[in-house]
Scaffold this active site. Structure first.
Site, PDB file in Angstrom:
ATOM      1  N   HIS A  65       0.865  -1.088  -0.012  1.00 27.03           N
ATOM      2  CA  HIS A  65      -0.066   0.014  -0.060  1.00 27.03           C
ATOM      3  C   HIS A  65       0.914   1.204   0.005  1.00 27.03           C
ATOM      4  O   HIS A  65       1.568   1.319   0.826  1.00 27.03           O
ATOM      5  CB  HIS A  65      -0.734  -0.137   1.068  1.00 27.03           C
ATOM      6  CG  HIS A  65      -1.913  -1.233   1.066  1.00 27.03           C
ATOM      7  ND1 HIS A  65      -3.042  -0.966   0.594  1.00 27.03           N
ATOM      8  CD2 HIS A  65      -1.612  -2.551   1.799  1.00 27.03           C
ATOM      9  CE1 HIS A  65      -3.840  -2.527   0.590  1.00 27.03           C
ATOM     10  NE2 HIS A  65      -3.039  -3.270   1.500  1.00 27.03           N
ATOM     11  N   ARG A  67      -0.412   4.524  -0.596  1.00 29.74           N
ATOM     12  CA  ARG A  67      -1.298   5.351  -0.025  1.00 29.74           C
ATOM     13  C   ARG A  67      -1.521   6.793  -0.754  1.00 29.74           C
ATOM     14  O   ARG A  67      -1.380   7.854  -0.609  1.00 29.74           O
ATOM     15  CB  ARG A  67      -0.519   6.054   1.289  1.00 29.74           C
ATOM     16  CG  ARG A  67      -0.474   5.045   2.424  1.00 29.74           C
ATOM     17  CD  ARG A  67      -1.556   4.254   2.615  1.00 29.74           C
ATOM     18  NE  ARG A  67      -1.597   3.204   3.758  1.00 29.74           N
ATOM     19  CZ  ARG A  67      -2.452   2.061   4.109  1.00 29.74           C
ATOM     20  NH1 ARG A  67      -3.520   1.962   3.065  1.00 29.74           N
ATOM     21  NH2 ARG A  67      -2.206   1.419   5.063  1.00 29.74           N
ATOM     22  N   HIS A 235      -2.495 -12.666   1.890  1.00 30.10           N
ATOM     23  CA  HIS A 235      -2.455 -12.609   3.224  1.00 30.10           C
ATOM     24  C   HIS A 235      -3.182 -13.816   4.085  1.00 30.10           C
ATOM     25  O   HIS A 235      -4.005 -13.544   5.117  1.00 30.10           O
ATOM     26  CB  HIS A 235      -2.678 -11.229   4.077  1.00 30.10           C
ATOM     27  CG  HIS A 235      -3.746 -10.505   3.559  1.00 30.10           C
ATOM     28  ND1 HIS A 235      -5.145 -11.062   3.525  1.00 30.10           N
ATOM     29  CD2 HIS A 235      -3.769  -9.257   3.504  1.00 30.10           C
ATOM     30  CE1 HIS A 235      -6.104 -10.337   3.286  1.00 30.10           C
ATOM     31  NE2 HIS A 235      -5.178  -9.024   3.055  1.00 30.10           N
ATOM     32  N   ASP A 308       2.104  -7.011   2.412  1.00 34.99           N
ATOM     33  CA  ASP A 308       0.857  -6.133   2.791  1.00 34.99           C
ATOM     34  C   ASP A 308       1.378  -4.934   3.673  1.00 34.99           C
ATOM     35  O   ASP A 308       0.811  -4.478   4.618  1.00 34.99           O
ATOM     36  CB  ASP A 308      -0.034  -6.950   3.763  1.00 34.99           C
ATOM     37  CG  ASP A 308      -1.373  -6.135   3.631  1.00 34.99           C
ATOM     38  OD1 ASP A 308      -1.633  -5.288   2.987  1.00 34.99           O
ATOM     39  OD2 ASP A 308      -2.074  -6.734   4.555  1.00 34.99           O
ATOM     40  N   HIS A 312       0.801   3.719   8.421  1.00 34.99           N
ATOM     41  CA  HIS A 312       0.048   4.492   8.841  1.00 34.99           C
ATOM     42  C   HIS A 312       0.606   5.747   9.876  1.00 34.99           C
ATOM     43  O   HIS A 312       1.933   5.249  10.190  1.00 34.99           O
ATOM     44  CB  HIS A 312      -0.991   3.951   9.896  1.00 34.99           C
ATOM     45  CG  HIS A 312      -1.848   2.795   9.031  1.00 34.99           C
ATOM     46  ND1 HIS A 312      -3.036   3.465   8.049  1.00 34.99           N
ATOM     47  CD2 HIS A 312      -2.041   1.504   9.142  1.00 34.99           C
ATOM     48  CE1 HIS A 312      -3.667   2.349   7.809  1.00 34.99           C
ATOM     49  NE2 HIS A 312      -3.121   1.224   8.298  1.00 34.99           N
ATOM     50  N   GLY A 327      -3.088  -2.465  10.037  1.00 36.00           N
ATOM     51  CA  GLY A 327      -1.929  -2.704   9.152  1.00 36.00           C
ATOM     52  C   GLY A 327      -0.715  -2.304   9.600  1.00 36.00           C
ATOM     53  O   GLY A 327      -0.570  -1.550  10.615  1.00 36.00           O
TER      54      GLY A 327
HETATM   55  O1  DOR Z   1      -3.963  -4.604   7.768  1.00 37.96           O
HETATM   56  C1  DOR Z   1      -4.368  -4.056   6.424  1.00 37.96           C
HETATM   57  N1  DOR Z   1      -4.119  -3.003   6.161  1.00 37.96           N
HETATM   58  N2  DOR Z   1      -4.974  -5.212   6.028  1.00 37.96           N
HETATM   59  C2  DOR Z   1      -5.787  -4.699   4.715  1.00 37.96           C
HETATM   60  O2  DOR Z   1      -6.503  -5.395   4.262  1.00 37.96           O
HETATM   61  C3  DOR Z   1      -5.733  -3.301   4.275  1.00 37.96           C
HETATM   62  C4  DOR Z   1      -4.366  -2.626   4.733  1.00 37.96           C
HETATM   63  C5  DOR Z   1      -4.425  -1.230   4.625  1.00 37.96           C
HETATM   64  O3  DOR Z   1      -4.843  -0.553   3.679  1.00 37.96           O
HETATM   65  O4  DOR Z   1      -4.196  -0.589   5.651  1.00 37.96           O
HETATM   66 ZN    ZN Z   2      -5.971  -7.204   2.565  1.00 41.82          ZN
HETATM   67 ZN    ZN Z   3      -3.380  -5.241   1.643  1.00 44.44          ZN
END
Ligand code: DOR
Ligand code: ZN
Ligand code: ZN
Length: 429
Positions: A65, A67, A235, A308, A312, A327
C-alpha cells in the site's frame, strides 16, 4: 557499462543454479552467469564483491500500500518505492485503496507515469474490482489492463456480492490477469479487532474468527473453479486457508496463496499490551495457525511471501486495538524475517526463499522477471545472510514506523539492490 558481481552464492529458481558464481551485467541486462568471469576482459566495469552473500533475483512484492494519491502523510510513491529498494525489492504492486481509488485506466496511466520519475524500481499497479471499491459496479478491467495493471483486487475488503465478483473474475480471466483476493466476510467481522480467542477475551476486545477469512476463501476458490480465472489468496492467516489451497491445487484449480512475514512470525501470544502495532487485517492468529502457514510454505502449498506493507501515522497507531487502523509496514523487514524465521529454522531452503519472493510472484503475475537468466533484465539483490542486528523502526525509509518488530533481533541484510542494471540501494550511489 558493466557490473561484475563476484564470488557470491548465486541462487536462481528459473535456471536451477545454486552455487558460487559470477554475474556480469551489461547496461540493463544480465549478460552472463558463469563460474569465473574475468574483470580484465571488460572495459568500464564496476566490480562488486559478493563473497559470503546470496545473489538472487530482485524480490517482487505483490502486495503493498503506497497511499498515494490521497494519504500521502502515510506514504508516497517516492518514499514507499525507496523503502522497497532498501528491502531488496525491484518490483512492487500497489493496491488500489487510495483516494481516489485506482479504478479507471486514466489513474492507472498516471501512477505508471509518475513511477517512472518518482520510483527507483518497477511499480505495477493493481486495479480495483468495483468502482470506488463500493461493491456495486465492476470497473473497466479491460481498459485498466491496457493501461498496465498486473491484477485486480478489492484489497482492504471483499466484494460481498458473489454475482458481481464472478462477473469481474470472468473479465479478468479474459484479460489474462489474476484476481488477488482479500478474504473477509464483513458481516461476520462484526466490529472485531483481533483474533477471536483467549487473548481477545482476556483483553476485552471483540474477536475476528478464522471463519471470517475461511468462508470467503472457500467461496473464491469455488468461483475460480467456475470461471477458470487465476485466483491468488492474499495474506492467508488460517490453517483452513492452507488446507483449502492444498485441496484446490490437488484438484488442478488455478489457485495460489501468499503469507506475510507477520503471520508466519507472530501469534496472538506475542501481543503483550494494547499496542496498535500488533493490529492488522487479517489479525495475528493462534500458534497452530502459524505452524500451518510455515508448513504450507515449506511444502509448496503457499507460493508467495508478500508484505502487505500498510503504513499509517504515529498518532493513528497510538490509539490501541480499538482505535488504530489495521496494518503494519513490511518492506524493510521482510527479507530478514523470512531468512531468520524460515530459512534458519529449517522451513525453507535459500532456493525456496527465492521461489517465494521472486520466482513465484513473477509467474503468478505473468511478468518477465524474477530470474537471473542470461538476457533478462538485471534485477538483482545481494543479501548477506551473516549480518546480525536489531530492527530499528526509526531507521525506516518508509514514512510508516508502525511495526511490531522494533527491537527484534534478526539475521540477514540486503547489501545491494540492482534494478535494470542500476544500483538503487545503497542510496548514496
Ligand atoms: O492490515 C491491513 N491493512 N489489511 C488490509 O487489508 C488493508 C491494509 C491497509 O490498507 O491499511
Ligand atoms: Zn487485505
Ligand atoms: Zn493489503
Amino acid at each position: 557499462m558493466y557490473i561484475l558481481i563476484k564470488n557470491g552464492r548465486v541462487i536462481d529458481r528459473a535456471s536451477g543454479i545454486d552455487g558460487i558464481m559470477d554475474v556480469l551485467i551489461r547496461d540493463s541486462v544480465i549478460e552472463k552467469v558463469a563460474e569465473r568471469i574475468e574483470e580484465r576482459n571488460y572495459m568500464d566495469v564496476r566490480v562488486i564483491d559478493a563473497g559470503g552473500c546470496f545473489v538472487m533475483p530482485g524480490f517482487i512484492d505483490m502486495h503493498v500500500h503506497l497511499r498515494d494519491p490521497g494519504f500521502t502523510y502515510k506514504e508516497t510513491i517516492a518514499t514507499g518505492s525507496k523503502a522497497a529498494a532498501k528491502g531488496g525489492f525491484t518490483v512492487i504492486c500497489p493496491m488500489p485503496n487510495t483516494k481516489p481509488v485506482t479504478d479507471n485506466p486514466e489513474i492507472v496511466s498516471e501512477i505508471i507515469k509518475r513511477a517512472l520519475t518518482e520510483s527507483p524500481i518497477t511499480i505495477l499497479p493493481v486495479g480495483a474490482v468495483t468502482i470506488g471499491q463500493q461493491g456495486r459496479e465492476v470497473t473497466d478491467i479491460k481498459g485498466m489492463t491496457e493501461s498496465g495493471i498486473c491484477a485486480i483486487s478489492e484489497d482492504g475488503k471483499s466484494v460481498m456480492n458473489s454475482n458481481l465478483y464472478r462477473e469481474a473474475m470472468k473479465i479478468a480471466g479474459e484479460c489474462g490477469i489474476p484476481v488477488l483476493a482479500h478474504c473477509e466476510d464483513i458481516n461476520l467481522v462484526a466490529g472485531g479487532v483481533m483474533n477471536m480467542g483467549d487473548r481477545s477475551r482476556q483483553m476485552g476486545f471483540r474477536g475476528i474468527s478464522n471463519a471470517v477469512e475461511d468462508i470467503i476463501a472457500a467461496r473464491d476458490i469455488l468461483l475460480a473453479k467456475e470461471t477458470g480465472t487465476a485466483l491468488h489468496l492474499c495474506h492467508c492467516s488460517t490453517e483452513d486457508s492452507v488446507r483449502m489451497i492444498k485441496e484446490a491445487k490437488e484438484e488442478g484449480l488455478p489457485v495460489s496463496g501468499e503469507v506475510c512475514p507477520h503471520h508466519f512470525t507472530l501469534s496472538t501470544d506475542d501481543i503483550r499490551e494494547n499496542d496498535g502495532n500488533y493490529k492488522m487485517n487479517p489479525p495475528l492468529r493462534s500458534r497452530k495457525d502459524v505452524e500451518a502457514l510455515r508448513q504450507g510454505l515449506r511444502d509448496g502449498i503457499m507460493d508467495v511471501i508478500s508484505t502487505d506493507h500498510a503504513p499509517h501515522g504515529r498518532e493513528e497507531k497510538a490509539r490501541g486495538f480499538e482505535g488504530a487502523p489495521f496494518g503494519i509496514v513490511g518492506l524493510e523487514t521482510a527479507a530478514a524475517l523470512t531468512y531468520t524465521e524460515l530459512v534458519l529454522q529449517g522451513y525453507l531452503t535459500p532456493m525456496q526463499m527465492v521461489e517465494k519472493m521472486s520466482y513465484n510472484p513473477a509467474r503468478i503475475l505473468g511478468i518477465d522477471s524474477g530470474t537471473l537468466l542470461e538476457g533478462k533484465m538485471a534485477d538483482v539483490v545481494i543479501f548477506n545472510p551473516e549480518k546480525e542486528y536489531v530492527i530499528n523502526a526509526e531507521e525506516f525509509i518508509s514514512k510508516g514506523h508502525n511495526t511490531p518488530f522494533h527491537g527484534r533481533a534478526v539475521k540477514g541484510a540486503v547489501e545491494y539492490t540492482i534494478h535494470h542494471g542500476k544500483v538503487v540501494f545503497p542510496f548514496s550511489e
